[in-house]
Design a protein around this motif. Structure first.
Motif, PDB file in Angstrom:
ATOM      1  N   PHE A 242       0.835  -1.197   0.000  1.00  0.00           N
ATOM      2  CA  PHE A 242       0.000   0.000   0.000  1.00  0.00           C
ATOM      3  C   PHE A 242       0.876   1.255   0.000  1.00  0.00           C
ATOM      4  N   HIS A 243       1.932   1.254   0.825  1.00  0.00           N
ATOM      5  CA  HIS A 243       2.838   2.410   0.878  1.00  0.00           C
ATOM      6  C   HIS A 243       3.567   2.593  -0.456  1.00  0.00           C
ATOM      7  N   TYR A 244       3.935   1.490  -1.077  1.00  0.00           N
ATOM      8  CA  TYR A 244       4.578   1.553  -2.394  1.00  0.00           C
ATOM      9  C   TYR A 244       3.662   2.219  -3.416  1.00  0.00           C
ATOM     10  N   HIS A 245       2.418   1.793  -3.455  1.00  0.00           N
ATOM     11  CA  HIS A 245       1.458   2.382  -4.400  1.00  0.00           C
ATOM     12  C   HIS A 245       1.292   3.881  -4.142  1.00  0.00           C
ATOM     13  N   LEU A 246       1.154   4.248  -2.858  1.00  0.00           N
ATOM     14  CA  LEU A 246       0.981   5.665  -2.514  1.00  0.00           C
ATOM     15  C   LEU A 246       2.234   6.456  -2.903  1.00  0.00           C
ATOM     16  N   GLY A 247       3.403   5.893  -2.655  1.00  0.00           N
ATOM     17  CA  GLY A 247       4.654   6.568  -3.018  1.00  0.00           C
ATOM     18  C   GLY A 247       4.765   6.803  -4.505  1.00  0.00           C
ATOM     19  N   MET A 248       4.345   5.831  -5.290  1.00  0.00           N
ATOM     20  CA  MET A 248       4.397   5.981  -6.757  1.00  0.00           C
ATOM     21  C   MET A 248       3.443   7.088  -7.222  1.00  0.00           C
ATOM     22  N   ALA A 249       2.283   7.169  -6.561  1.00  0.00           N
ATOM     23  CA  ALA A 249       1.321   8.221  -6.914  1.00  0.00           C
ATOM     24  C   ALA A 249       1.880   9.606  -6.563  1.00  0.00           C
ATOM     25  N   TYR A 250       2.507   9.718  -5.385  1.00  0.00           N
ATOM     26  CA  TYR A 250       3.126  10.992  -5.005  1.00  0.00           C
ATOM     27  C   TYR A 250       4.250  11.356  -5.987  1.00  0.00           C
ATOM     28  N   ALA A 251       5.033  10.362  -6.386  1.00  0.00           N
ATOM     29  CA  ALA A 251       6.133  10.617  -7.334  1.00  0.00           C
ATOM     30  C   ALA A 251       5.590  11.124  -8.658  1.00  0.00           C
ATOM     31  N   LYS A 252       4.469  10.574  -9.074  1.00  0.00           N
ATOM     32  CA  LYS A 252       3.873  10.934 -10.364  1.00  0.00           C
ATOM     33  C   LYS A 252       3.389  12.383 -10.370  1.00  0.00           C
ATOM     34  N   VAL A 253       2.925  12.873  -9.206  1.00  0.00           N
ATOM     35  CA  VAL A 253       2.462  14.272  -9.159  1.00  0.00           C
ATOM     36  C   VAL A 253       3.604  15.227  -8.795  1.00  0.00           C
ATOM     37  N   GLY A 254       4.800  14.664  -8.574  1.00  0.00           N
ATOM     38  CA  GLY A 254       5.963  15.509  -8.318  1.00  0.00           C
ATOM     39  C   GLY A 254       6.175  15.898  -6.873  1.00  0.00           C
ATOM     40  N   ASP A 255       5.461  15.227  -5.941  1.00  0.00           N
ATOM     41  CA  ASP A 255       5.660  15.509  -4.519  1.00  0.00           C
ATOM     42  C   ASP A 255       6.785  14.590  -4.018  1.00  0.00           C
ATOM     43  N   LYS A 256       8.023  15.050  -4.208  1.00  0.00           N
ATOM     44  CA  LYS A 256       9.183  14.194  -3.937  1.00  0.00           C
ATOM     45  C   LYS A 256       9.310  13.818  -2.465  1.00  0.00           C
ATOM     46  N   ALA A 257       9.018  14.743  -1.574  1.00  0.00           N
ATOM     47  CA  ALA A 257       9.178  14.476  -0.138  1.00  0.00           C
ATOM     48  C   ALA A 257       8.234  13.358   0.313  1.00  0.00           C
ATOM     49  N   LYS A 258       6.958  13.459  -0.085  1.00  0.00           N
ATOM     50  CA  LYS A 258       5.987  12.439   0.328  1.00  0.00           C
ATOM     51  C   LYS A 258       6.253  11.112  -0.376  1.00  0.00           C
ATOM     52  N   ALA A 259       6.681  11.193  -1.646  1.00  0.00           N
ATOM     53  CA  ALA A 259       7.012   9.979  -2.383  1.00  0.00           C
ATOM     54  C   ALA A 259       8.152   9.237  -1.686  1.00  0.00           C
TER      55      ALA A 259
END
Length: 286
Positions: A242-259
């Motif tokens: 679940f954390h992996y999926h959320l991290g990938m979504a954050y990375a896709k929107v450019g939120d590097k810190a949360k990703a």
């Protein structure tokens, strides 16, 4: 949460087992049907190697509320801990029969069969039950889930489709079929419909929110993806996937810190999971 449960959990975290037991007992006295308080006392019984007391507690509670699914699952876990797998299986099966939409009941029963290497025998039994009771969504769904656990994905997919033809609101089948379709990269629009059906019926289940969120991610619907995936991680914070999926979504929107935070959490929880390599490479690129 009952007002006496919070301090009980705090004392439990501090390893002050005597005080925790006192608060759990008081909470159960004030609300004899509090499964959370009962669960706390059983955990303390098991920790103290007093399995007989734990069994007595759940048996007494079941006499009062024999069809309480949450209680049946707690009782099943208790008997499994006591190594009485026959009784545990019976309790989990009761839970599935009473509430065929309860994903946790299927997972516990499936895990029990898996641990005993009884998947073939169990599937045959559920197939026979489904034959005797054609409208039994629980039996058919359990058989399909066992096929999925045995990596017979095509057969499982066909079973889920048949279940949903009979009952379009069969939430567990809808969620699992959506995931199979997502994994095979086929018809994401239809997968999304199935995932939304599951969400309507099981709005708080983390697995359902993860399925829905990952489909949104694959479709490029990133705000919706983050919302659903965040709910999944909030409700099951120890699930690496679940954390992996959320991290990938954050990375896709450019939120590097949360990703970075989400992907690091995923890899800290578990070093190997489907997508772990992608999590590492994405982290390295942030």
């Amino acid at each position: 949460v009952h007002r006496d449960i919070k301090p009980a959990n705090l004392f439990l975290a501090k390893k002050d087992l005597g005080s925790a037991r006192g608060y759990f007992a008081k909470a159960l006295e004030l609300n004899p049907k509090s499964v959370e308080a009962l669960n706390g006392l059983i955990a303390l019984d098991v920790a103290g190697k007093n399995v007989d007391a734990a069994r007595s507690r759940v048996d007494a509670a079941l006499k009062v509320s024999p069809r309480d699914v949450t209680l049946l699952l707690l009782a099943g876990r208790t008997y499994a801990t006591a190594n009485d797998m026959t009784r545990a299986e019976g309790l989990f099966r009761q839970a599935v029969e009473i509430d065929p939409q309860n994903l946790m009941a299927y997972q516990m029963l499936g895990s029990l069969y898996l641990s005993q290497n009884k998947l073939d025998q169990a599937r045959q039994e559920f197939d026979n039950m489904a034959g005797r009771q054609p409208n039994s969504v629980g039996a058919s769904t359990m058989a399909a889930m066992i096929l999925e656990a045995q990596k017979k994905t095509g057969d499982a997919k066909t079973r889920y489709q048949t279940i949903l033809q009979k009952d379009p609101n069969a939430a567990v089948a809808a969620n699992n079929l959506a995931w199979i379709m997502l994994e095979s990269g086929e018809n994401l629009d239809m997968a999304l419909q199935f995932a939304q059906t599951a969400k309507e019926r099981l709005p708080t289940r983390p697995e359902v929110n993860d399925t829905l969120g990952w489909i949104y991610f694959k479709k490029g619907m990133l705000p919706q993806a983050i919302s659903a995936l965040k709910e999944a991680t909030d409700r099951d914070p120890k699930n690496a996937g679940f954390h992996y999926h959320l991290g990938m979504a954050y990375a896709k929107v450019g939120d590097k810190a949360k990703a970075k935070a989400s992907l690091e959490t995923a890899l800290r929880l578990q070093s190997t999971f489907p997508g772990a390599d992608e999590a590492r490479s994405t982290l390295a690129s942030l």
